[in-house]
Scaffold this motif. Structure first.
Motif, mmCIF file in Angstrom:
data_model
loop_
_atom_site.group_PDB
_atom_site.id
_atom_site.type_symbol
_atom_site.label_atom_id
_atom_site.label_comp_id
_atom_site.label_asym_id
_atom_site.label_seq_id
_atom_site.Cartn_x
_atom_site.Cartn_y
_atom_site.Cartn_z
ATOM 1 N N CYS A 80 2.185 -7.473 3.877
ATOM 2 C CA CYS A 80 3.437 -6.706 3.931
ATOM 3 C C CYS A 80 4.339 -7.173 5.074
ATOM 4 O O CYS A 80 5.562 -6.978 5.012
ATOM 5 C CB CYS A 80 3.144 -5.219 4.076
ATOM 6 S SG CYS A 80 2.566 -4.413 2.565
ATOM 7 N N ALA A 132 6.661 -1.921 2.615
ATOM 8 C CA ALA A 132 5.312 -1.357 2.583
ATOM 9 C C ALA A 132 5.319 -0.016 1.863
ATOM 10 O O ALA A 132 4.407 0.293 1.076
ATOM 11 C CB ALA A 132 4.775 -1.195 4.003
ATOM 12 N N SER A 152 5.560 -0.824 -1.790
ATOM 13 C CA SER A 152 4.454 -1.614 -2.343
ATOM 14 C C SER A 152 3.140 -0.848 -2.399
ATOM 15 O O SER A 152 2.405 -0.918 -3.397
ATOM 16 C CB SER A 152 4.263 -2.891 -1.517
ATOM 17 O OG SER A 152 5.417 -3.701 -1.555
#
Length: 231
Positions: A132, A217, A220
């Motif tokens: 990330c 992040a 995701s």
């Protein structure tokens, strides 16, 4: 602001001296351990996450926003502090800044992962956390070029841990951080070498970079749904 700067300096400087940044994945893994487990007065990711969750009334989404905001401020402060010396201290401040921003961003992503139900002791999750740090554009570019096989989510939920992928991702992230901090754009490089102005630019760059990594992040690492176990 001065108090926060002293806190960041006292907490991260020993780690920066011990783990001077280099183009080696092993260094990043050590930095990740500091981010997750904490170092001296620098609390680890799980502690930060739980603290935010409590303060936000148990709302995961609000807690994640608070985590990102906190780390944007920390990144800005450490970026400003390491850029203040200007040209005289540039050879020293860049490695320290690289280590500092890596720790701050890794802790932020790890805290988000914890809030979304991921086990930070799982090596697959740790690989996803450092992935990330490449940010959305960095990951997309590497996926397009096939230098990264899959997304952070797929890495975190893979059937098995892949140590070779972990080493590859670590090296990619170190290279990305070096590129960001060194500054490929001439204008940024010049302004960061000017005392005070360089610090202000460093704070802005590090804060913006941390914001982008945090948003990536958040998008995701979706909430992990663990399979139910039939009685």
């Amino acid at each position: 602001m001065a108090g926060v700067a002293r806190f960041v300096a006292s907490s991260l400087a020993p780690a920066a001296q011990r783990f001077a940044p280099a183009a080696a994945g092993g260094v990043l893994r050590q930095i990740l351990e500091i981010a997750i487990d904490g170092y001296q007065r620098f609390p680890g990711a799980e502690r930060v996450a739980e603290n935010k969750l409590e303060r936000c009334g148990g709302s995961t989404d609000v807690a994640i926003e608070a985590v990102i905001d906190q780390h944007i401020r920390l990144a800005g402060v450490q970026g400003f502090a390491t850029g203040l010396g200007g040209l005289v201290t540039l050879p020293v401040s860049l490695p320290a800044n690289l280590t500092g921003i890596a720790i701050v961003q890794a802790r932020m992503v790890a805290a988000i992962a914890h809030l979304r139900g991921y086990d930070l002791d799982d090596p697959r999750v740790r690989t996803a956390v450092i992935t990330c740090l490449l940010g959305e554009e960095g990951v997309a570019d590497r996926l397009k070029k096939s230098s990264l096989p899959t997304s952070p989510l797929a890495i975190a939920t893979a059937p098995v841990f892949d140590p070779e992928l972990d080493r590859h991702v670590s090296n990619e992230v170190v290279a990305e951080l070096i590129a960001r901090i060194s500054g490929k754009k001439m204008a940024l490089t010049i302004t960061r070498r000017i005392p005070l102005l360089g610090g202000a630019v460093g704070a802005g760059v590090d804060g913006w970079s941390t914001y982008r990594v945090g948003q990536f992040a958040d998008k995701s690492l979706i909430r992990r749904i663990r399979p139910s176990i039939e009685p």
